[in-house]
Motif scaffolding. Sequence first.
Motif, PDB file in Angstrom:
ATOM      1  N   GLU A   1      32.912  18.748  66.982  1.00 28.53           N
ATOM      2  CA  GLU A   1      32.568  17.536  67.725  1.00 28.53           C
ATOM      3  C   GLU A   1      33.812  17.034  68.463  1.00 28.53           C
ATOM      4  OE1 GLU A   1      29.782  15.855  68.333  1.00 28.53           O
ATOM      5  OE2 GLU A   1      28.736  17.545  67.397  1.00 28.53           O
ATOM      6  N   PRO A   2      33.730  16.807  69.773  1.00 23.50           N
ATOM      7  CA  PRO A   2      34.919  16.393  70.533  1.00 23.50           C
ATOM      8  C   PRO A   2      35.635  15.179  69.949  1.00 23.50           C
ATOM      9  CG  PRO A   2      33.140  16.962  72.035  1.00 23.50           C
ATOM     10  CD  PRO A   2      32.555  16.990  70.650  1.00 23.50           C
ATOM     11  N   VAL A   3      34.876  14.191  69.472  1.00 23.67           N
ATOM     12  CA  VAL A   3      35.492  12.991  68.902  1.00 23.67           C
ATOM     13  C   VAL A   3      36.291  13.349  67.645  1.00 23.67           C
ATOM     14  CG1 VAL A   3      35.024  10.783  67.775  1.00 23.67           C
ATOM     15  CG2 VAL A   3      33.797  11.386  69.870  1.00 23.67           C
ATOM     16  N   ASP A   4      35.743  14.214  66.818  1.00 23.04           N
ATOM     17  CA  ASP A   4      36.429  14.599  65.579  1.00 23.04           C
ATOM     18  C   ASP A   4      37.669  15.440  65.877  1.00 23.04           C
ATOM     19  OD1 ASP A   4      34.484  13.306  64.064  1.00 23.04           O
ATOM     20  OD2 ASP A   4      33.228  15.107  63.945  1.00 23.04           O
ATOM     21  N   VAL A   5      37.574  16.325  66.876  1.00 25.66           N
ATOM     22  CA  VAL A   5      38.737  17.129  67.250  1.00 25.66           C
ATOM     23  C   VAL A   5      39.830  16.228  67.814  1.00 25.66           C
ATOM     24  CG1 VAL A   5      39.569  19.049  68.666  1.00 25.66           C
ATOM     25  CG2 VAL A   5      37.271  19.145  67.671  1.00 25.66           C
TER      26      VAL A   5
END
Length: 396
Positions: free
Chosen positions: A128-132
Amino acid sequence: MLAASWAPLSPAERAVAIEVLTHGPVSRSEIARKLSLSAGSLTRLTKPLIESGLLVEDPPPAAPASASAAPSAAPATRQGRPSQPLDVVADSRFFAGFKITEDTVYGVVTNLRSDVVATRALPLRTHEPVDVADLLHAMTTDFAAEFPRLAGIGVGIGGHVIGPARAVTSSFLGWDGAPFADLLEQRTDLPVVVENDVAALVESEAWFGAGRGLDRFAVLTIGAGIGYGLVIGGQLVRSGDDGRGIGRRWIVNPQGPLTPDGDRGSAVSLLSIPSIRYQVAAATGRNHTYDEILTLAAAGDPMAARVIDEAARALGTVVAQIANFAMPQKILLAGEGVGLVEVATPAINEAIAANRHPLAEPVALETKISDFNDWARGAAVLAIQILVLGRPKTAR
């Protein structure tokens, strides 16, 4: 936070600053020669750069003392002012670079000269982009605690980057136009640039590595896939196809192997590490690492030797094609897969010769086995470029 760029600099001042950054310490006469400047013009351009602290004058080397000199000897007459080379203060700023793979984030810190001073790797448990972005923020925070003069962040990803490094499409991460640069910039309050990982590596080698000072320079990477980049006039050639995976349809041998990734006989099917491992496993029923396959081939194992010989001849063909059409002064082979060269140099050279004019100049070929920290260093160079050049003003 430190200034996000060296602006405002005139184009001529910026050219001088880049020359010193990439080649310093360098004499004034050498700068003037390379940039076609008069001594007076160079003095005018360097004065504000020195006063602002961007450049420094290295003291000239001291003359060795002579123990046998007579005390009453008259001092030698000095002929003019000694030349003082110009340089940058490499540790005046630091930069974080990240390489994102399918399961790991590799991070480095470099100084202004792209020397790696710290490394770290953490597992990537979600795409997930937010988690990365949260993970890279945490790594940046750790880096900044040790290097408080952190001035920017570069990120390299295997994929297609749209516009001035803001939106990322990456099949292995499942991203389609993810605004990753903005997500990370919001968290870190630092300038962030995101780029295709091969393009980042090419920029790094053009500024600080094998391509430094060359007008025409090509990079071919061999690893999980095949990457290619070309520098002309000191600038990376840009295309809307960047990050699209050109190697899958770069047909080298139409009768070559068919593998799960890439068309039959493509550069990916013949040369990439997963394809080489697949071919050996399909023929023998045994899984081997890439290094094990190279060792087996060197020892004369029939199946490993056949696959590696075919890969070597494909590599020689690709190198010859690049030399024929791009006419670079040098081709750099980089990536985790270039151990192939050490094992199969004769086959590579035979294929290069077979695909070049008999009177053609020899191909200037250099190899560099790159680990993931090298890819992350390439991303850090992107951040250095943002400091020096400023942000791109238009989308490509």
